[in-house]
Design an enzyme around this catalytic site. Structure first.
Site, mmCIF file in Angstrom:
data_model
loop_
_atom_site.group_PDB
_atom_site.id
_atom_site.type_symbol
_atom_site.label_atom_id
_atom_site.label_comp_id
_atom_site.label_asym_id
_atom_site.label_seq_id
_atom_site.Cartn_x
_atom_site.Cartn_y
_atom_site.Cartn_z
ATOM 1 C CE LYS A 192 -2.598 -3.460 0.479
ATOM 2 N NZ LYS A 192 -3.783 -4.003 0.950
HETATM 3 C C1 LIG Z 1 -4.176 -5.407 1.520
HETATM 4 C C2 LIG Z 1 -5.616 -5.548 1.775
HETATM 5 C C3 LIG Z 1 -6.110 -6.100 2.969
HETATM 6 C C4 LIG Z 1 -5.217 -6.723 3.996
HETATM 7 O O1 LIG Z 1 -4.319 -5.811 4.567
HETATM 8 P P1 LIG Z 1 -3.213 -6.374 5.609
HETATM 9 O O2 LIG Z 1 -2.725 -5.125 6.280
HETATM 10 O O3 LIG Z 1 -2.168 -7.039 4.795
HETATM 11 O O4 LIG Z 1 -3.887 -7.292 6.539
HETATM 12 C C5 LIG Z 1 -7.482 -6.130 3.156
HETATM 13 N N1 LIG Z 1 -8.328 -5.655 2.229
HETATM 14 C C6 LIG Z 1 -7.902 -5.134 1.060
HETATM 15 C C7 LIG Z 1 -8.894 -4.615 0.071
HETATM 16 C C8 LIG Z 1 -6.528 -5.068 0.790
HETATM 17 O O5 LIG Z 1 -6.116 -4.576 -0.374
#
Ligand SMILES: *Cc1c(COP(=O)(O)O)cnc(C)c1O
Length: 393
Positions: A192
């Site tokens: 992200k």
């Molecule tokens: C990356 C992501 C998650 C999970 O995030 P983590 O911090 O890795 O647990 C959940 N939902 C969406 C839409 C994502 O893109």
């Protein structure tokens, strides 16, 4: 081999994403270590205040991942066995998994063909008398059209959780996505924008829910370990309900504070590079490029293109093509209903999801990427589009 051949510079493989971390993050992490307090403590508290301010959210509760934040959101919403949670199948699988963590059943809604997000119409089609909550995702940073979904959920007595994992700094009608939500979850995974290595947060409107989330992330303790330590008195905590260990460390929060200060610069750079892609790929036959929706702005966490039927290459062929040109791209957003963990719950009628998951490609986009890098990807995609293909027939 002639000297001329060895002199040809082979460009390094262009990654799809690279976190933007520097000396300031390293120094902040080192300072946390030197302080002797490395578990959840003052830096987590500071990160929460800064995050809430940036999001315009009444409360931000920082946790170990967005997956943990989604789980806590459904616990706070009192979702449990026998309940259904409407979720998009077109999302990272953690969205659907969160429903299962609380013993509920995820029910898949289809998505809008342009934004890739659930809409009032697709959610409505998935609601049954057992529905208790809806999770709307801002896919790849693209904001969902959330206001009509809030009205729908309010009218039906459903809790609306926003999975804004990818969408920190995206906007909806001029405001940061999720800041005014009842419950919205963010991810700080390196895939992200803003990263703490692993990490997440839950923005919460209600103060009692925020206090409960802070207890739940720390084993259900009535007084946090950090508060007991700093009180200077003997404090005996109690445990009113079953909690979890979803804490973030102070080392991570120290990094997060630096990253948060760079967020606007990160978004500005991504939007600049995305605009270059959009201008250069406009008019390529058979290619649809992602863009801001009319009601908001995306942070372009993912920059994706959709291949129409007339595009000469399949999704996988285009990925191979790019790879041969030294470009690492990715398939588009996955669809949970096509994975073994969920496929048995079918049959599913999710035509838009099926099309998007098989026909979209995520192109490289990261802060340190140069304009030349973008142009390199564009020329590879353009040459792929010019292949004499079956689609044109
Ligand atoms: C990356 C992501 C998650 C999970 O995030 P983590 O911090 O890795 O647990 C959940 N939902 C969406 C839409 C994502 O893109």
């Amino acid at each position: 081999m002639s000297p001329d051949q060895t002199a040809v510079a082979v460009p390094a493989m262009l990654p799809v994403m690279r976190p933007w971390l520097g000396d300031a993050e390293a120094a902040a992490a080192a300072a946390a270590v030197a302080s002797g307090w490395v578990a959840q403590g003052p830096r987590v508290a500071e990160f929460e205040l800064a995050l809430a301010a940036r999001l315009g959210a009444p409360h931000a509760v920082v946790v170990s991942s967005c997956t943990a934040a989604l789980h806590l959101a459904l616990v706070l919403a009192e979702v449990g066995p026998g309940d259904e949670v409407v979720v998009p199948s077109l999302s990272f699988i953690a969205t659907a998994n969160a429903a299962r963590y609380v013993g509920a059943r995820p029910v898949f809604a289809d998505v809008d063909p342009v934004t890739q997000n659930v809409t009032v119409e697709t959610v409505q089609a998935a609601i049954t008398p057992a529905t208790r909550a809806v999770i709307a995702v801002d896919q790849g940073g693209m904001p969902a059209d959330i206001e009509p979904l809030r009205v729908l959920c309010h009218d039906r007595g459903l809790v609306l959780v926003q999975d804004s994992a990818c969408a920190i700094g995206s906007t909806y009608r001029g405001r940061p996505v999720g800041g005014d939500a009842e419950l919205s979850a963010y991810s700080f995974h390196p895939r992200k924008l803003l990263t703490t290595g692993e990490g997440g947060a839950l923005a919460i409107s209600d103060p009692d829910q925020a206090a409960r989330a802070r207890r739940l992330r720390e084993h259900g303790m009535s007084v946090s370990a950090a508060d007991r330590h700093s009180s200077g008195r003997t404090v005996i905590e109690d445990y009113a309900e079953t909690g979890f260990n979803y804490r973030m460390t102070d080392v991570q929060a120290a990094i997060g504070l630096v990253q948060l200060g760079r967020l606007d610069e990160m978004i500005g750079r991504r939007r600049f590079l995305a605009a270059r892609y959009q201008a250069a790929l406009a008019g390529v036959p058979g290619l649809r490029v992602c863009a801001d929706p009319p009601y908001g702005t995306t942070n372009y966490q993912s920059f994706w293109v959709e291949l129409a039927d007339e595009f000469p290459l399949t999704r996988n062929e285009l990925l191979e093509w790019l790879l041969r040109d030294g470009i690492s791209a990715r398939r588009g957003i996955m669809a949970a209903h096509r994975e073994p963990a969920y496929a048995a719950g079918g049959p599913f009628d999710l035509p838009v999801t099926d099309r998007l998951t098989t026909r979209t490609v995520i192109l490289p986009l990261f802060h340190q990427m140069t304009e030349d890098d973008v142009d390199r990807v564009v020329s590879s995609v353009r040459s792929a589009a010019a292949v004499p293909g079956r689609g044109a027939a």
